[in-house]
Motif scaffolding. Sequence first.
Motif, PDB file in Angstrom:
ATOM      1  N   LYS A  41       0.798  -1.224   0.000  1.00 35.40           N
ATOM      2  CA  LYS A  41       0.000   0.000   0.000  1.00 35.40           C
ATOM      3  C   LYS A  41       0.833   1.277   0.000  1.00 35.40           C
ATOM      4  O   LYS A  41       0.311   2.338  -0.297  1.00 35.40           O
ATOM      5  CB  LYS A  41      -0.973  -0.002   1.166  1.00 35.40           C
ATOM      6  N   HIS A  42       2.124   1.193   0.279  1.00 34.81           N
ATOM      7  CA  HIS A  42       2.950   2.399   0.327  1.00 34.81           C
ATOM      8  C   HIS A  42       3.840   2.542  -0.906  1.00 34.81           C
ATOM      9  O   HIS A  42       4.827   3.264  -0.866  1.00 34.81           O
ATOM     10  CB  HIS A  42       3.809   2.398   1.594  1.00 34.81           C
ATOM     11  N   THR A  70       6.918   7.120   8.580  1.00 34.90           N
ATOM     12  CA  THR A  70       6.810   6.083   9.605  1.00 34.90           C
ATOM     13  C   THR A  70       6.086   4.865   9.069  1.00 34.90           C
ATOM     14  O   THR A  70       6.510   3.723   9.305  1.00 34.90           O
ATOM     15  CB  THR A  70       6.090   6.641  10.852  1.00 34.90           C
ATOM     16  N   ALA A  71       5.003   5.071   8.342  1.00 33.25           N
ATOM     17  CA  ALA A  71       4.240   3.949   7.785  1.00 33.25           C
ATOM     18  C   ALA A  71       5.098   3.143   6.808  1.00 33.25           C
ATOM     19  O   ALA A  71       5.061   1.913   6.814  1.00 33.25           O
ATOM     20  CB  ALA A  71       2.981   4.461   7.085  1.00 33.25           C
ATOM     21  N   ARG A  72       5.883   3.824   5.971  1.00 32.41           N
ATOM     22  CA  ARG A  72       6.759   3.108   5.028  1.00 32.41           C
ATOM     23  C   ARG A  72       7.836   2.330   5.764  1.00 32.41           C
ATOM     24  O   ARG A  72       8.145   1.197   5.404  1.00 32.41           O
ATOM     25  CB  ARG A  72       7.389   4.082   4.030  1.00 32.41           C
ATOM     26  N   ASN A 109       7.670   1.092   8.811  1.00 33.94           N
ATOM     27  CA  ASN A 109       7.029  -0.065   9.440  1.00 33.94           C
ATOM     28  C   ASN A 109       6.721  -1.141   8.407  1.00 33.94           C
ATOM     29  O   ASN A 109       6.903  -2.333   8.671  1.00 33.94           O
ATOM     30  CB  ASN A 109       5.762   0.357  10.176  1.00 33.94           C
ATOM     31  N   SER A 110       6.251  -0.730   7.258  1.00 35.25           N
ATOM     32  CA  SER A 110       5.951  -1.685   6.190  1.00 35.25           C
ATOM     33  C   SER A 110       7.234  -2.372   5.711  1.00 35.25           C
ATOM     34  O   SER A 110       7.253  -3.584   5.507  1.00 35.25           O
ATOM     35  CB  SER A 110       5.276  -0.957   5.034  1.00 35.25           C
ATOM     36  N   ASP A 137       4.150  11.046   9.092  1.00 35.11           N
ATOM     37  CA  ASP A 137       3.334   9.842   9.287  1.00 35.11           C
ATOM     38  C   ASP A 137       3.486   8.862   8.131  1.00 35.11           C
ATOM     39  O   ASP A 137       3.482   7.647   8.320  1.00 35.11           O
ATOM     40  CB  ASP A 137       1.864  10.199   9.504  1.00 35.11           C
ATOM     41  N   LEU A 138       3.673   9.378   6.911  1.00 37.66           N
ATOM     42  CA  LEU A 138       3.895   8.495   5.761  1.00 37.66           C
ATOM     43  C   LEU A 138       5.266   7.841   5.819  1.00 37.66           C
ATOM     44  O   LEU A 138       5.424   6.670   5.470  1.00 37.66           O
ATOM     45  CB  LEU A 138       3.737   9.265   4.452  1.00 37.66           C
TER      46      LEU A 138
END
Length: 78
Positions: free
Chosen positions: A15-16, A44-46, A48-49, A41-42
């Motif tokens: 999704k990223h 961090t999400a990347r 983590n992914s 936030d993006l």
Amino acid sequence: MPIVSTDLPEVRTQKHVRIGRSPAQFLRQLDEALLHDRAPDLITARRNSAFTESWINRAEFIKDRMIEKFLQKHGSSG
């Protein structure tokens, strides 16, 4: 860093990852990623992914499935 890829089955589920399905669309996705995908936030999400996609995590997943299959076939009494 933001990620842009060509259209590969392996990246469609991520999704990223932005996907460029043509040369022009790939370039547009690069521009969009550089302009819009730098929010904390993006990022961090990347991160983590990406962690869940590490070779260590993949190896652990395969190891666990191998043990699971072995136990299904041979039982847990060894």
